[in-house]
Motif scaffolding. Structure first.
Motif, PDB file in Angstrom:
ATOM      1  N   ALA A 191       0.844  -1.205   0.000  1.00 44.81           N
ATOM      2  CA  ALA A 191       0.000   0.000   0.000  1.00 44.81           C
ATOM      3  C   ALA A 191       0.877   1.250   0.000  1.00 44.81           C
ATOM      4  CB  ALA A 191      -0.912  -0.013   1.220  1.00 44.81           C
ATOM      5  N   LYS A 192       1.962   1.189   0.773  1.00 49.93           N
ATOM      6  CA  LYS A 192       2.888   2.323   0.821  1.00 49.93           C
ATOM      7  C   LYS A 192       3.534   2.536  -0.555  1.00 49.93           C
ATOM      8  CE  LYS A 192       5.144   5.258   3.536  1.00 49.93           C
ATOM      9  NZ  LYS A 192       6.293   5.039   4.367  1.00 49.93           N
TER      10      LYS A 192
ATOM     11  N   GLY B  42      -1.810  -2.570  -7.442  1.00 47.54           N
ATOM     12  CA  GLY B  42      -1.589  -1.138  -7.193  1.00 47.54           C
ATOM     13  C   GLY B  42      -1.085  -0.441  -8.444  1.00 47.54           C
ATOM     14  N   LEU B  43      -0.112  -1.071  -9.106  1.00 48.08           N
ATOM     15  CA  LEU B  43       0.428  -0.442 -10.321  1.00 48.08           C
ATOM     16  C   LEU B  43      -0.622  -0.393 -11.426  1.00 48.08           C
ATOM     17  CD1 LEU B  43       4.092  -1.777 -10.608  1.00 48.08           C
ATOM     18  CD2 LEU B  43       3.362   0.556 -10.126  1.00 48.08           C
TER      19      LEU B  43
ATOM     20  N   GLY C  84       2.231   6.517  -6.757  1.00 49.07           N
ATOM     21  CA  GLY C  84       1.180   7.461  -7.144  1.00 49.07           C
ATOM     22  C   GLY C  84       1.698   8.893  -7.099  1.00 49.07           C
ATOM     23  N   ALA C  85       2.517   9.181  -6.080  1.00 51.97           N
ATOM     24  CA  ALA C  85       3.067  10.541  -5.964  1.00 51.97           C
ATOM     25  C   ALA C  85       3.994  10.842  -7.143  1.00 51.97           C
ATOM     26  CB  ALA C  85       3.826  10.677  -4.639  1.00 51.97           C
TER      27      ALA C  85
ATOM     28  N   ALA D 121       7.048  -9.692   7.233  1.00 50.46           N
ATOM     29  CA  ALA D 121       6.238 -10.240   6.132  1.00 50.46           C
ATOM     30  C   ALA D 121       6.869  -9.830   4.802  1.00 50.46           C
ATOM     31  CB  ALA D 121       4.821  -9.696   6.225  1.00 50.46           C
ATOM     32  N   PRO D 122       6.817 -10.743   3.823  1.00 48.99           N
ATOM     33  CA  PRO D 122       7.311 -10.345   2.495  1.00 48.99           C
ATOM     34  C   PRO D 122       6.350  -9.369   1.821  1.00 48.99           C
ATOM     35  CG  PRO D 122       6.487 -12.603   2.453  1.00 48.99           C
ATOM     36  CD  PRO D 122       6.366 -12.126   3.877  1.00 48.99           C
ATOM     37  N   LEU D 123       6.842  -8.689   0.810  1.00 45.26           N
ATOM     38  CA  LEU D 123       5.985  -7.810   0.002  1.00 45.26           C
ATOM     39  C   LEU D 123       4.871  -8.659  -0.621  1.00 45.26           C
ATOM     40  CD1 LEU D 123       5.482  -5.113  -1.525  1.00 45.26           C
ATOM     41  CD2 LEU D 123       7.134  -5.911  -3.231  1.00 45.26           C
TER      42      LEU D 123
END
Ligand code: PLP
Length: 382
Positions: free
Chosen positions: A195-196, A247-248, A202-203, A237-239
């Motif tokens: 999410a980060k 997200g992408l 996004g920025a 935790a892994p990504l």
């Protein structure tokens, strides 16, 4: 995956190649690359950041899997040149590119990530045809607040400050051959939170949109840099790759104005989990309440824990879990030579320790020349 090799493999590697040594698993490299590739939209290009580990086995493996490559020096460019890739698969970034390096990049047809007007002007003077480059921009906002590696929105040696972009574009418009056709923003470091990453990326896309709308910049490529994280401890935790990929895709859908290519330059994510470092205990020493295990190698081979405070995971091969506290020290004549404070079973001289996730920012970052210890072998394991 913290460790690419089990106890039997570690013992066999240590016996065959001696210690200390690094071993890299071809199978783990393939797994990391294919798992990431599988979740990415088709218009995301994966460029392996060679700085993470330039071992020829890794480069050949990633090349065979279709990777592009992100280089940061003439040495890295030469290693990638040896792969004889088709044009368009090599990038060259770095805040202090020398003329010889830029010339080499030009001759190789490498896409340069320009870090300032100097890169553009030097390339322009060397070129005799049109040269497309990407412009690295240092955002005016904190892209990943508190991240020491990214460095925040303060002064930076990297890229062009966002507020300087309009003036740079005016000057660049006078150049004969060089054309800015892409954007590069290095935005994340060892980030395991999908999410980060979406917020950070996004920025970057919002910044690209602003540069497009306010200054007429157009982009064939938007390079989001590297920074995909991996676990260094059992409780990390892994990504979540699926969420990351979604997200992408979501961001590309939101930014319908941008129809070209996104680039990711992961180093750590692709190479880190492939590597294990093996070193034996030389002595055990108790000093004023602290139990040291002094090893054959230390920050001469693994300097990351000193640079970032992030230790590599370690286990005592063949000994299972344990709860004795040890300070792991290396053989160098500096008290900076520490690989971490760990809990392990009781150790004795000759015991073999395996450090996991050492395929990225391992040996190639170490202080291998200090004290002239022999440089450990690096073993490629299929
Ligand atoms: C320009 C650039 N791209 C990619 C990377 C790779 O970063 P990571 O290994 O965190 O993915 C780095 C790391 O410093 C970098 O400077």
């Amino acid at each position: 995956m913290l460790f690419a090799f089990d106890d039997a493999q570690c013992r066999s590697l240590a016996e065959t190649h001696g210690t200390p040594c690094f071993a890299y698993s071809g199978e783990a490299a393939t797994e990391q690359f294919t798992a990431l590739r599988a979740v990415l939209p088709s218009r995301v290009r994966l460029a392996y950041a060679v700085k993470a580990n330039p071992h020829p086995g890794l480069l050949a493996r990633f090349a065979a899997l279709g990777a592009s490559f992100d280089c940061a020096s003439i040495g890295e460019l030469e290693r990638v040149e040896a792969l004889k890739l088709p044009p368009g698969r090599t990038f060259f970034a770095g805040p202090g590119k020398r003329e010889t390096e830029l010339l080499r990049a030009l001759v190789m047809g490498v896409r340069v990530q320009a870090e300032g007007f100097e890169d553009l002007a030097r390339l322009d003077a060397m070129a005799d045809r049109e040269v497309a480059v990407n412009l690295r921009v240092h955002p005016a906002f904190d892209i990943d607040e508190g991240n020491r590696i990214i460095g925040g929105s303060g002064p930076s040696a990297f890229g062009v400050d966002e507020e300087e972009v309009p003036a740079l574009l005016q000057k660049a418009a006078q150049l004969r051959h060089v054309r800015i056709r892409g954007l590069h923003v290095f935005a994340a470091s060892n980030q395991r939170d999908a999410a980060k990453l979406r917020t950070i990326h996004g920025a970057v896309l919002n910044l690209a949109k602003h540069l497009h709308e306010a200054h007429g910049m157009t982009f064939e490529q938007i390079d989001l840099g590297g920074g995909l994280g991996v676990p260094y401890a059992p409780d990390e935790a892994p990504l979540d790759l699926r969420t990351f990929g979604q997200g992408l895709s979501g961001l590309l859908a939101e930014h319908a104005w941008f129809t070209d290519e996104l680039i990711l330059e992961p180093g750590r994510f692709l190479a880190g989990p492939c590597g294990t470092y093996l070193a034996r205990v030389v002595r055990i020493k108790e000093s004023r309440g602290t139990r040291f295990a002094i090893l054959e190698g230390g920050i001469n081979h693994l300097i990351r824990p000193l640079l970032t405070g992030q230790p590599f995971p370690v286990r005592a091969v063949g000994k299972g879990h344990g709860t004795l506290s040890y300070t792991l020290a290396g053989p160098l004549c500096t008290s900076l030579d520490r690989l971490g404070e760990v809990r392990l079973p009781e150790l004795a001289p000759g015991d073999l320790l395996a450090f996991g996730t050492t395929g990225a920012y391992g040996l190639n970052e170490g202080m291998t020349h200090f004290l002239s210890h022999p440089v450990p072998p690096e073993v490629w394991v299929e």
